[in-house]
Write a protein that holds these residues in place. Structure first.
Motif, PDB file in Angstrom:
ATOM      1  N   LEU A  79       0.666  -1.204   0.087  1.00 35.93           N
ATOM      2  CA  LEU A  79      -0.203  -0.050   0.040  1.00 35.93           C
ATOM      3  C   LEU A  79       0.897   1.188   0.054  1.00 35.93           C
ATOM      4  N   SER A  80       1.901   1.327   0.758  1.00 33.40           N
ATOM      5  CA  SER A  80       2.922   2.574   0.905  1.00 33.40           C
ATOM      6  C   SER A  80       3.454   2.596  -0.547  1.00 33.40           C
ATOM      7  N   VAL A 109       7.133   6.884   2.152  1.00 29.03           N
ATOM      8  CA  VAL A 109       5.792   6.859   2.886  1.00 29.03           C
ATOM      9  C   VAL A 109       5.916   5.914   4.091  1.00 29.03           C
ATOM     10  N   ALA A 110       5.337   6.185   5.062  1.00 21.86           N
ATOM     11  CA  ALA A 110       5.426   5.462   6.439  1.00 21.86           C
ATOM     12  C   ALA A 110       3.990   5.606   6.736  1.00 21.86           C
ATOM     13  N   LEU A 132      -0.817   7.895   7.727  1.00 18.07           N
ATOM     14  CA  LEU A 132       0.146   7.637   6.598  1.00 18.07           C
ATOM     15  C   LEU A 132       0.914   9.114   6.608  1.00 18.07           C
ATOM     16  N   ARG A 133       2.152   8.875   6.579  1.00 22.30           N
ATOM     17  CA  ARG A 133       2.935  10.224   6.213  1.00 22.30           C
ATOM     18  C   ARG A 133       3.842   9.955   5.026  1.00 22.30           C
ATOM     19  N   CYS A 134       4.033  11.242   4.191  1.00 22.54           N
ATOM     20  CA  CYS A 134       4.671  11.280   3.007  1.00 22.54           C
ATOM     21  C   CYS A 134       5.632  12.314   3.108  1.00 22.54           C
ATOM     22  N   SER A 135       6.827  11.816   2.910  1.00 23.46           N
ATOM     23  CA  SER A 135       8.040  12.749   2.815  1.00 23.46           C
ATOM     24  C   SER A 135       8.604  13.136   1.536  1.00 23.46           C
ATOM     25  N   VAL A 136       8.344  14.199   0.980  1.00 21.86           N
ATOM     26  CA  VAL A 136       9.167  14.633  -0.509  1.00 21.86           C
ATOM     27  C   VAL A 136      10.032  15.414  -0.456  1.00 21.86           C
ATOM     28  N   ASN A 137      11.247  14.710  -1.056  1.00 22.68           N
ATOM     29  CA  ASN A 137      12.595  15.226  -1.289  1.00 22.68           C
ATOM     30  C   ASN A 137      12.566  15.801  -2.666  1.00 22.68           C
ATOM     31  N   LEU A 138      12.393  17.167  -2.685  1.00 22.54           N
ATOM     32  CA  LEU A 138      12.437  17.600  -4.167  1.00 22.54           C
ATOM     33  C   LEU A 138      13.879  18.526  -4.522  1.00 22.54           C
ATOM     34  N   VAL A 139      14.565  18.054  -5.392  1.00 24.49           N
ATOM     35  CA  VAL A 139      15.676  18.913  -5.746  1.00 24.49           C
ATOM     36  C   VAL A 139      15.566  19.404  -7.243  1.00 24.49           C
ATOM     37  N   PRO A 140      15.165  20.718  -7.195  1.00 26.59           N
ATOM     38  CA  PRO A 140      14.996  21.553  -8.488  1.00 26.59           C
ATOM     39  C   PRO A 140      16.402  21.683  -8.961  1.00 26.59           C
ATOM     40  N   GLU A 141      16.193  21.782 -10.593  1.00 26.32           N
ATOM     41  CA  GLU A 141      17.402  22.333 -11.224  1.00 26.32           C
ATOM     42  C   GLU A 141      17.476  23.855 -11.337  1.00 26.32           C
ATOM     43  N   GLY A 142      18.572  24.218 -10.773  1.00 27.90           N
ATOM     44  CA  GLY A 142      18.562  25.887 -10.746  1.00 27.90           C
ATOM     45  C   GLY A 142      17.926  26.409  -9.672  1.00 27.90           C
ATOM     46  N   ASP A 143      17.695  27.772  -9.526  1.00 27.86           N
ATOM     47  CA  ASP A 143      17.016  28.448  -8.453  1.00 27.86           C
ATOM     48  C   ASP A 143      15.403  28.691  -8.549  1.00 27.86           C
ATOM     49  N   ILE A 144      14.985  27.681  -7.833  1.00 26.61           N
ATOM     50  CA  ILE A 144      13.320  27.475  -8.045  1.00 26.61           C
ATOM     51  C   ILE A 144      12.924  28.383  -6.706  1.00 26.61           C
ATOM     52  N   ASP A 145      11.895  29.153  -6.544  1.00 28.43           N
ATOM     53  CA  ASP A 145      11.595  29.676  -5.403  1.00 28.43           C
ATOM     54  C   ASP A 145      10.852  28.635  -4.565  1.00 28.43           C
ATOM     55  N   ALA A 146      10.552  28.928  -3.416  1.00 25.90           N
ATOM     56  CA  ALA A 146       9.920  27.934  -2.388  1.00 25.90           C
ATOM     57  C   ALA A 146       8.367  27.880  -2.613  1.00 25.90           C
ATOM     58  N   ARG A 147       7.875  29.180  -3.010  1.00 23.31           N
ATOM     59  CA  ARG A 147       6.328  29.167  -3.194  1.00 23.31           C
ATOM     60  C   ARG A 147       6.191  28.545  -4.246  1.00 23.31           C
ATOM     61  N   LYS A 148       6.974  28.486  -5.459  1.00 24.50           N
ATOM     62  CA  LYS A 148       6.589  27.664  -6.689  1.00 24.50           C
ATOM     63  C   LYS A 148       6.603  25.977  -6.333  1.00 24.50           C
ATOM     64  N   LEU A 149       7.752  25.632  -5.482  1.00 25.28           N
ATOM     65  CA  LEU A 149       7.610  24.330  -5.129  1.00 25.28           C
ATOM     66  C   LEU A 149       6.486  23.817  -4.155  1.00 25.28           C
TER      67      LEU A 149
END
Length: 193
Positions: A79-80, A109-110, A132-149
């Motif tokens: 399921l996870s 997912v935990a 259920l807890r989802c941990s998302v690690n995003l690494v953008p290409e270049g400088d993307i502002d936090a609001r957009k992420l």
């Protein structure tokens, strides 16, 4: 004048969106899985086959908290995995639509469950996962502002089929079918652990 080339996601999804707008019934899909008939003296292991894909079966085990060996992925792990896979792919597709280049995406997912409910130890404990807890690690290409992420994550959450199913609940119907003994052994797999 520069012409923007459509991403692979846009190239594949744009015609589908047009088709589904014209013919909504075409948008209905049917996913599923089935277990192999593997009745044995070991109720803590079995085989499951996703309906789409290679047709490969996957050995599953049962969590040690309910008596299993926890030596293979258990149903909670599966399921996870379904939630992690759906959110990961949805994040990457939505990022493509939003023109946010990503170096990497990782979703963990935990799933947390109090098994006293399923073991009938305490009737006050609901059967099922409590969180259920989802941990998302995003690494953008270049400088993307936090609001957009953050907007990317919110849009992906709202489009993630598995997440929205879990959040909203879904009707599950069980039908009992009995098979003749001869038919019941068709396709049986020997479980070896």
């Amino acid at each position: 004048m520069t012409t923007k080339t459509a991403s692979l996601v846009q190239q594949r999804q744009a015609p589908l969106c047009e088709q589904y707008a014209k013919s909504p019934s075409d948008a209905r899909i049917f996913d599923g899985a089935h277990t192999l008939n593997a009745c044995s003296d070991d109720p803590f292991h079995g085989w499951v086959v996703p309906n789409h894909g290679s047709g490969e079966s996957m050995l599953f085990g049962i969590h040690s908290a309910v008596g299993g060996d926890h030596d293979f992925p258990n149903p909670g792990d599966l399921l996870s995995a379904g939630l992690a896979a759906c959110l990961d792919a949805t994040l990457r597709m939505v990022a493509s639509h939003m023109a946010i280049p990503l170096k990497s995406v990782q979703v963990a997912v935990a799933a947390e469950c109090d098994v006293r409910g399923c073991l009938m130890v305490d009737p006050g404990v609901a059967v099922g996962f409590q969180r259920l807890r989802c941990s998302v690690n995003l690494v953008p290409e270049g400088d993307i502002d936090a609001r957009k992420l953050n907007n990317l994550l919110a849009a992906a959450e709202s489009c993630c089929v598995v997440m929205q199913t879990l959040r909203g609940g879904v009707s599950v119907v069980t039908e009992l079918e009995t098979l003749e003994a001869e038919q019941a052994h068709t396709g049986a797999a020997e479980i070896q652990v």
